[in-house]
Design a protein around this motif. Structure first.
Motif, PDB file in Angstrom:
ATOM      1  N   GLU A 309       0.822  -1.211   0.000  1.00 10.86           N
ATOM      2  CA  GLU A 309       0.000   0.000   0.000  1.00 10.86           C
ATOM      3  C   GLU A 309       0.852   1.255   0.000  1.00 10.86           C
ATOM      4  N   LEU A 310       1.958   1.234   0.724  1.00 13.46           N
ATOM      5  CA  LEU A 310       2.885   2.368   0.681  1.00 13.46           C
ATOM      6  C   LEU A 310       3.437   2.555  -0.730  1.00 13.46           C
ATOM      7  N   ARG A 311       3.747   1.444  -1.380  1.00  9.62           N
ATOM      8  CA  ARG A 311       4.237   1.513  -2.758  1.00  9.62           C
ATOM      9  C   ARG A 311       3.166   2.103  -3.680  1.00  9.62           C
ATOM     10  N   GLU A 312       1.897   1.718  -3.486  1.00 12.43           N
ATOM     11  CA  GLU A 312       0.802   2.254  -4.296  1.00 12.43           C
ATOM     12  C   GLU A 312       0.669   3.763  -4.108  1.00 12.43           C
ATOM     13  N   PHE A 313       0.595   4.193  -2.844  1.00 16.02           N
ATOM     14  CA  PHE A 313       0.508   5.620  -2.548  1.00 16.02           C
ATOM     15  C   PHE A 313       1.635   6.386  -3.233  1.00 16.02           C
ATOM     16  N   THR A 314       2.840   5.906  -3.039  1.00 14.93           N
ATOM     17  CA  THR A 314       4.019   6.584  -3.552  1.00 14.93           C
ATOM     18  C   THR A 314       3.990   6.670  -5.071  1.00 14.93           C
ATOM     19  N   THR A 315       3.603   5.589  -5.718  1.00 17.82           N
ATOM     20  CA  THR A 315       3.557   5.558  -7.177  1.00 17.82           C
ATOM     21  C   THR A 315       2.559   6.579  -7.713  1.00 17.82           C
ATOM     22  N   ILE A 316       1.365   6.617  -7.132  1.00 17.42           N
ATOM     23  CA  ILE A 316       0.338   7.547  -7.610  1.00 17.42           C
ATOM     24  C   ILE A 316       0.750   8.995  -7.355  1.00 17.42           C
ATOM     25  N   ILE A 317       1.354   9.258  -6.204  1.00 16.04           N
ATOM     26  CA  ILE A 317       1.776  10.624  -5.879  1.00 16.04           C
ATOM     27  C   ILE A 317       2.900  11.079  -6.808  1.00 16.04           C
ATOM     28  N   LEU A 318       3.887  10.214  -7.048  1.00 15.73           N
ATOM     29  CA  LEU A 318       4.999  10.585  -7.923  1.00 15.73           C
ATOM     30  C   LEU A 318       4.534  10.771  -9.364  1.00 15.73           C
ATOM     31  N   GLU A 319       3.642   9.929  -9.838  1.00 14.65           N
ATOM     32  CA  GLU A 319       3.148  10.069 -11.218  1.00 14.65           C
ATOM     33  C   GLU A 319       2.386  11.374 -11.381  1.00 14.65           C
TER      34      GLU A 319
END
Length: 379
Positions: A309-319
């Motif tokens: 879930e941390l990876r998901e959050f981070t991916t969406i925020i960075l994109e």
């Protein structure tokens, strides 16, 4: 050509062309089937395409597939639609069953490999039955942690910024609690037009289009069976069915009835503006006697752990940051775009094979139980 090469397309244009070519196969059973095309947004070549036919003798029920609500997720949805036409059409009775297949509710997002529309709207946070009843600051958790979710300049060093985001999200979880950060993600927000999970301020053309079809089908058929195809959520390489609270059956009952392991229920208290919830609300208000099955089907990618879930959050925020502010280094830009695809449209052969296998499971489970497949057989 492998199965994954056959069903999973490289870009929006190829996917749309493949979908349009399905019309000839569908017309063999529904001779009156038509393909309609609706331009959405500023580019006239961004279109929602629909193949539709009423039943030949009596409109007793309709099968309704929707894809691409979250643009980039439409590639898996289009693959499933193609699979459905090839493997299951002959098990459906056209005399009593209509068919409605939709390609790319969010064509701009699909073309550009983004989740959101060209107005940065997350369509599955956008379908509000009474928009005036939703306060702008409904998502307090998001507002309090908005510094995390907002773009704040170009990406300078993705490795460093990814680490910092992990730390910020972890601190946010300490301040708001793990459920608070999850709520910030799921609820959607209506305050920050450049932020992630933005629900919009005025109705998107895509939403108007889908609502019109929802109304049409609810008023034409006494039974509507709707399957909306998505990616990312749930266990890796498995399908998860997500059902509105308007379906009064408990999760355990649903799992037993449909023979599926992964089923979740949600409420507007956790997710604002979900399209299936709107569909049920519309049915209850305007066509209360119509039977509606409507659910999202998610093909999992990163998994369900807290780390995932941390990876998901981070991916969406960075994109999102990359889209608005860019990146100083080309390799950082490429890394973010690749990670975003890993989340929503992975190249991995194993994942794509699992989509086809799990799609068969979902289609057979739902359409058999709902008595759509009249001659069920293993394909």
């Amino acid at each position: 050509m492998t199965a994954t090469e056959k069903y999973f397309k490289r870009d929006y244009e190829q996917s749309r062309e493949t979908f349009q070519e399905l019309l000839s196969t569908i017309k063999e059973k529904w001779p009156q089937a038509v393909l309609s095309t609706e331009t959405i947004g500023q580019d006239p070549d961004n279109t929602i395409d629909v193949i539709y036919s009423e039943a030949l003798t009596s409109n007793e029920q309709v099968v309704f597939f929707t894809t691409g609500e979250h643009g980039i997720e439409g590639y898996a949805g289009a693959a499933v639609t193609h699979l459905f036409v090839e493997e299951y059409l002959n098990q459906i009775d056209p005399q009593t069953t209509g068919i409605c297949l939709v390609h790319a509710i969010n064509p701009w997002g699909m073309r550009n490999f983004r989740r959101v529309t060209e107005n940065n709207v997350d369509l599955n946070r956008h379908y509000l039955f009474d928009p005036g009843s939703i306060p702008e600051n409904v998502n307090e958790n998001y507002s309090e942690e908005s510094h995390i979710f907002q773009p704040n300049g170009p990406v300078k060093d993705v490795a460093k910024e990814k680490t910092e985001l992990y730390e910020q999200l972890s601190k946010g979880m300490m301040r708001e609690g793990y459920s608070g950060i999850k709520k910030a993600k799921g609820m959607g927000q209506f305050e920050f037009p450049r932020g992630v999970y933005y629900g919009g301020s005025s109705e998107e053309e895509s939403a108007s289009f889908l609502k019109a079809w929802q109304r049409k089908l609810l008023s034409t058929y006494p039974r509507v069976i709707h399957m909306d195809w998505h990616t990312a959520l749930g266990p890796t390489n498995e399908v998860t069915m997500v059902v509105s609270e308007h379906d009064e059956r408990e999760e355990d009952h649903l799992k037993e009835e449909y023979g599926m392991d992964n089923i979740q229920k949600f409420t507007p208290k956790k997710v604002k503006g979900d399209s299936t919830n709107y569909f049920h609300k519309l049915k209850n208000e305007e066509n209360p006697d119509t039977y509606l099955f409507s659910a999202l089907f998610e093909f999992g990618t990163f998994g369900t752990s807290r780390k995932a879930e941390l990876r998901e959050f981070t991916t969406i925020i960075l994109e999102n940051q990359l889209y608005w502010e860019g990146a100083e280094k080309e390799q950082d830009r490429q890394w973010i775009l690749e990670e975003f695809k890993n989340m929503f449209y992975p190249h991995e052969e194993k994942w794509r094979q699992s989509v086809l296998e799990e799609a068969r499971l979902a289609i057979e489970s739902i359409l058999t139980q709902e008595e759509i497949l009249v001659s069920y057989q293993t394909t």
